[in-house]
Design a protein around this motif. Structure first.
Motif, PDB file in Angstrom:
ATOM      1  N   VAL A   1      -7.301   7.404  15.559  1.00  0.00           N
ATOM      2  CA  VAL A   1      -6.890   5.814  16.201  1.00  0.00           C
ATOM      3  C   VAL A   1      -5.522   5.534  15.320  1.00  0.00           C
ATOM      4  O   VAL A   1      -4.886   4.602  15.960  1.00  0.00           O
ATOM      5  CB  VAL A   1      -7.934   5.008  14.970  1.00  0.00           C
ATOM      6  N   LYS A   2      -5.150   6.362  14.368  1.00  0.00           N
ATOM      7  CA  LYS A   2      -3.588   5.936  13.784  1.00  0.00           C
ATOM      8  C   LYS A   2      -2.773   6.014  14.850  1.00  0.00           C
ATOM      9  O   LYS A   2      -1.712   5.299  15.028  1.00  0.00           O
ATOM     10  CB  LYS A   2      -3.500   6.723  12.384  1.00  0.00           C
TER      11      LYS A   2
ATOM     12  N   HIS B   1     -14.409   1.345   5.820  1.00  0.00           N
ATOM     13  CA  HIS B   1     -15.259   2.095   6.347  1.00  0.00           C
ATOM     14  C   HIS B   1     -16.251   2.568   5.401  1.00  0.00           C
ATOM     15  O   HIS B   1     -16.005   3.404   4.312  1.00  0.00           O
ATOM     16  CB  HIS B   1     -14.860   3.523   7.084  1.00  0.00           C
ATOM     17  N   SER B   2     -17.662   2.336   5.557  1.00  0.00           N
ATOM     18  CA  SER B   2     -18.616   2.922   4.603  1.00  0.00           C
ATOM     19  C   SER B   2     -18.242   2.368   3.176  1.00  0.00           C
ATOM     20  O   SER B   2     -18.102   1.276   3.064  1.00  0.00           O
ATOM     21  CB  SER B   2     -18.787   4.380   4.989  1.00  0.00           C
TER      22      SER B   2
ATOM     23  N   PHE C   1     -14.646   6.082  14.813  1.00  0.00           N
ATOM     24  CA  PHE C   1     -13.163   6.259  14.986  1.00  0.00           C
ATOM     25  C   PHE C   1     -12.839   7.505  15.261  1.00  0.00           C
ATOM     26  O   PHE C   1     -11.951   7.927  15.616  1.00  0.00           O
ATOM     27  CB  PHE C   1     -12.518   5.854  13.572  1.00  0.00           C
ATOM     28  N   VAL C   2     -13.680   8.603  15.031  1.00  0.00           N
ATOM     29  CA  VAL C   2     -13.475  10.009  15.356  1.00  0.00           C
ATOM     30  C   VAL C   2     -14.255  10.160  16.817  1.00  0.00           C
ATOM     31  O   VAL C   2     -13.449  10.699  17.791  1.00  0.00           O
ATOM     32  CB  VAL C   2     -14.241  10.942  14.459  1.00  0.00           C
TER      33      VAL C   2
ATOM     34  N   ALA D   1     -10.969   5.505  21.255  1.00  0.00           N
ATOM     35  CA  ALA D   1     -10.258   4.320  21.856  1.00  0.00           C
ATOM     36  C   ALA D   1     -10.956   2.933  22.048  1.00  0.00           C
ATOM     37  O   ALA D   1     -10.599   1.916  22.069  1.00  0.00           O
ATOM     38  CB  ALA D   1     -10.426   4.826  23.603  1.00  0.00           C
ATOM     39  N   ARG D   2     -12.220   3.002  22.193  1.00  0.00           N
ATOM     40  CA  ARG D   2     -13.008   1.954  21.822  1.00  0.00           C
ATOM     41  C   ARG D   2     -12.861   1.217  20.516  1.00  0.00           C
ATOM     42  O   ARG D   2     -12.779   0.027  20.450  1.00  0.00           O
ATOM     43  CB  ARG D   2     -14.673   1.979  22.127  1.00  0.00           C
ATOM     44  N   PHE D   3     -12.765   1.930  19.466  1.00  0.00           N
ATOM     45  CA  PHE D   3     -12.454   1.662  18.203  1.00  0.00           C
ATOM     46  C   PHE D   3     -11.215   0.795  18.002  1.00  0.00           C
ATOM     47  O   PHE D   3     -11.079  -0.277  17.570  1.00  0.00           O
ATOM     48  CB  PHE D   3     -12.577   2.714  17.191  1.00  0.00           C
TER      49      PHE D   3
END
Length: 265
Positions: A25-26, A81-82, A242-243, A247-249
């Motif tokens: 994502v980065k 996250h979490s 995110f892994v 793309a959707r994230f």
């Protein structure tokens, strides 16, 4: 008077997961150039030498990463996250754009995004509370830990964590990721906080992960719906969306980005 600040985003990662989990994502966010800087947390509570580190150490580390940019006027979206929802939110205390401006400082935090995360809703809340812990802290079966009456223990993800964290990835990739997990300070997961989402004047967002086998979506939804004014998104994904679906994230983050900075020109 409207303004057009430099935009930053920082990921506050979950327990056991190092910065490399956010590489996909980065890279996409940097390529899109919709943020001027993309940062990933370096939580002191991660690793075999993290015993005794708390959520406040992680929050301080997040502020330290943002500081040189904020001082130059950058305004940040924090994505927790979490477990990372707790230090991510804790890092906002005194750090909102409005609070920093009142202190004669530039930059700061504009919004918080929770992803499959806990959020502090009551004084004395702990990150483990997302699992419904009350008087007695009960760890899920995919985590191992030392005796409760001994300070400075670490928590370890066991073999069951592969299914809990990566149930929407193929077997080989899931095993590769499981092997890259690291221990985490138990004190960080169990440290109570008193600064609550109701104390900060910020827009909130929540990304639900519908197939999550670590933090069930029913628990996530309870958290999201309890956060005042929270805008909720949903992904048909497991705990580390995110892994598995970068793309959707990123698409959701871009939507949030536009919403947060909509009034800036």
């Amino acid at each position: 008077m409207s303004h057009s600040p430099k935009r930053g985003i920082i990921f506050s990662g979950g327990a056991f997961h190092g910065a490399h989990f956010f590489d996909l994502v980065k890279e996409r966010l940097e390529d899109a150039k919709s943020f001027d800087v993309v940062l990933v947390s370096k939580h002191p509570s991660l690793g075999s030498d993290s015993a005794g580190k708390t959520v406040f150490d992680d929050a301080a580390a997040l502020r330290a990463q943002m500081a040189p940019y904020a001082d130059a006027g950058y305004e940040f979206i924090i994505v927790g996250h979490s477990y990372g929802g707790f230090p991510g939110f804790a890092a906002t205390e005194g750090w909102t754009v409005a609070e920093r401006a009142a202190a004669g400082k530039k930059g700061g935090v504009r919004a918080v995004v929770f992803n499959a995360a806990a959020a502090p809703m009551a004084k004395g809340a702990i990150a483990m509370g997302v699992f419904g812990a009350d008087e007695e802290i009960v760890y899920p079966p995919f985590l191992d830990q030392g005796p409760q009456d001994v300070k400075g223990q670490l928590v370890y993800p066991n073999r069951l964590s592969k299914q809990a964290f990566y149930n929407d990835l193929d077997e080989d990739k899931a095993e590769e990721l499981r092997k890259s997990l690291v221990p985490h300070s138990r004190d960080a997961i169990q440290t109570p906080v008193n600064y609550l989402v109701t104390d900060a004047n910020l827009p909130y967002y929540y990304i639900l992960t519908e197939k999550d086998a670590a933090v069930p979506v029913e628990l996530q939804r309870m958290v999201a719906e309890a956060i005042p004014g929270c805008t909720i998104f949903s992904m048909d994904a497991g705990h580390t969306a995110f892994v598995s679906q970068p793309a959707r994230f990123v698409e959701i983050l871009e939507t949030i980005n536009k919403d947060v900075f909509a009034g800036d020109k």
